[in-house]
Design a protein around this motif. Structure first.
Motif, short mmCIF file in Angstrom:
data_model
loop_
_atom_site.label_atom_id
_atom_site.label_comp_id
_atom_site.label_asym_id
_atom_site.label_seq_id
_atom_site.Cartn_x
_atom_site.Cartn_y
_atom_site.Cartn_z
N SER A 22 0.81 -1.22 0.00
CA SER A 22 0.00 0.00 0.00
C SER A 22 0.84 1.27 0.00
N ARG A 23 2.05 1.21 0.50
CA ARG A 23 2.86 2.45 0.58
C ARG A 23 3.53 2.75 -0.76
N ARG A 286 7.61 5.75 -5.51
CA ARG A 286 6.39 5.46 -4.76
C ARG A 286 5.22 6.18 -5.41
N GLU A 287 4.12 5.48 -5.56
CA GLU A 287 2.93 6.08 -6.15
C GLU A 287 2.49 7.31 -5.38
N GLY A 288 2.08 8.34 -6.10
CA GLY A 288 1.53 9.53 -5.46
C GLY A 288 2.56 10.55 -5.08
N VAL A 289 3.84 10.26 -5.31
CA VAL A 289 4.89 11.24 -4.98
C VAL A 289 5.15 12.11 -6.20
N LEU B 94 9.82 13.91 2.93
CA LEU B 94 8.98 12.76 3.23
C LEU B 94 9.90 11.58 3.50
N VAL B 103 1.00 11.59 -1.70
CA VAL B 103 -0.15 11.01 -1.00
C VAL B 103 0.41 10.28 0.21
N LEU B 104 -0.11 10.63 1.37
CA LEU B 104 0.48 10.13 2.62
C LEU B 104 0.05 8.71 2.94
N SER B 105 0.94 8.04 3.63
CA SER B 105 0.69 6.65 4.01
C SER B 105 0.97 6.51 5.51
N ASP B 108 4.23 7.58 7.74
CA ASP B 108 5.12 8.54 7.08
C ASP B 108 5.60 9.60 8.05
#
Lengths: 310, 123
Positions: A22-23, A286-289, B94, B103-105, B108
């Motif tokens: 998921s990360r 990483r996705e979304g970065v 990050l 998009v945060l996880s 983080d």
């Protein structure tokens, strides 16, 4: 001028959703570069759907996009039919190829047949055209684009995007390890510096960002020699020898959990530390970065007149 | 989660899934300050946009000259919560890497000047 680089899919081979990933994300290859005037997409794996949904959220008026495909294996094309902007008649997309023998366009569009997918390519509402990169002199909106043949079963192409004084290089899919000048020694003694062929050093030389296929950890690679993907640690040698500023390791193996990717990146950082004191910035894509690069030198004018502000 | 279908394609089921716009329905999350001036504070993040910075308009105020007046904004997006640097002087890290946005996880660590926040998703 600002250049934004966004990771929409960083997984290799097959989408791998779930808690374990998921990360870093489970979507397959897709990278976006954009300026105020130009949108470039590298590869159309399942991450391309995420990019498309985000573009809807941006409420863009009309878009001209420039699509570059490293090759046409599933994990690099199968997001294209699910990319919502190709269903919008206001949009135009160019699929870049290199020479008359390049089958990228045919293979990309060929996946949209009723045997595979309910919507035919001819039913897309956007204008989607093939464009020869050489015929436009590598000039793509705000970017000057160069390509390089990579080492992957069936072939693949790497791309370098220059805008002013900023250089971004994308190398996927690519097995650098079997091309090393000291290939066998580098396998027998992983701590040895790996001798990178000069053409890759020239291509990536001085890049502000290198996004490259580092699918495997060292131990995994030994079981997968010849599969067409690099040891992540070999990218460290490439980046250091080419004086790259920032390395994003991408195309994570579908078997790797987030913790596995963390371990892979830690191994890369240890290697950089031991080889050159660790000045190189290394991270797992990483996705979304999204990263931002600022160029002080404006590129020459004469870009594509069909461009629309993003 | 609400869907906003494009009227022009409403009649065709094979087209509909192409143009659906997803709503934003992330659960509230927590931002816990683990380092820097104000350490120990926790903040709930939800549908409202949150500004972190040194200025008067900041929702989460950090009293440090290493933090810009309007340093980052956190807002809900389709995929969860997105943090975006506001062209701050010292940038946003990050998990140790400088980013413009992400998009945060869960877990983080976000460094803003000398303040560090940890992001916790509701589970």
């Amino acid at each position: 001028m600002d250049i934004f680089v966004s990771f929409w899919g960083t997984r290799g081979s097959i989408p791998t959703p779930g808690f374990r990933t998921s990360r870093f994300g489970g979507n397959t290859a897709c990278l976006e570069l954009h300026t105020n005037n130009t949108l470039v997409v590298c590869d159309g794996g399942s991450g391309m759907r995420e990019l498309g949904l985000d573009m809807l959220d941006r409420n863009l008026d009309a878009v001209t996009g420039h699509l570059f495909f490293s090759h046409t294996h599933w994990d690099h094309i199968q997001g294209f039919p699910f990319f919502p902007p190709v269903y919008d008649p206001r949009n135009t997309f160019y699929v870049y190829t290199s020479g008359p023998d390049d089958r990228t366009f045919e293979l990309l569009t060929g996946q949209m047949k009723s045997d595979y997918f309910p919507v035919e390519f001819s039913e897309l509402r956007a204008r989607v055209e093939r464009r020869d990169l050489d015929a436009v002199g590598g000039r793509v909106g705000d970017f000057q684009v160069d390509s390089l043949a990579l080492n992957h079963p069936g072939g693949a192409t790497g791309f370098r995007f220059r805008c002013g004084d900023v250089k971004i290089v994308y190398l996927s899919d690519h097995e650098l390890d079997t091309l090393l000048d000291n290939r066998q020694q580098a396998l027998d003694s992983p701590d040895l510096p790996r001798q990178i062929p000069q053409r890759f050093l020239d291509f990536a030389g001085g890049a502000d960002l290198l996004v490259a296929d580092g699918q495997y950890g060292d131990a995994e690679y030994l079981q997968r020699v010849g599969w067409g993907h690099s040891r992540a640690t070999t990218l460290v040698d490439l980046a250091l020898q080419a004086k790259v500023k920032q390395l994003a390791v991408t195309h994570h193996d579908p078997m790797q959990s987030d913790e596995d990717v963390d371990a892979k990146i830690r191994a890369c950082r240890r290697r950089a530390q031991s080889l050159e004191g660790g000045r190189l910035v290394i991270f797992g894509a990483r996705e979304g970065v999204q990263l931002r690069f600022e160029t002080g030198t404006f590129p020459r004018s004469g870009g594509d007149t069909l461009e629309r502000p993003l | 989660m609400g869907n906003d279908w494009d009227d022009e394609t409403r009649g065709s089921p094979t087209r509909q899934f192409m143009v659906a716009r997803s709503g934003k329905s992330a659960r509230p999350a927590v931002l816990r300050q683990v380092q820097g001036p104000g350490m120990g504070r926790t903040f709930l993040v939800g549908e409202q946009e949150v500004i972190v910075g040194r200025g008067e308009q900041a929702d989460i105020k950090v009293d440090s000259l290493e933090v810009s007046r309007r340093h980052v904004v956190i807002r809900q997006v389709r995929a969860g919560y997105r943090i975006e640097d506001q062209r701050s002087r010292n940038g946003t890290l990050l998990n140790g890497v400088r980013v413009h946005a992400a998009v945060l996880s869960h877990g983080d660590k976000i460094a803003i000047g000398d303040a560090v926040f940890e992001f916790e998703e509701s589970r």
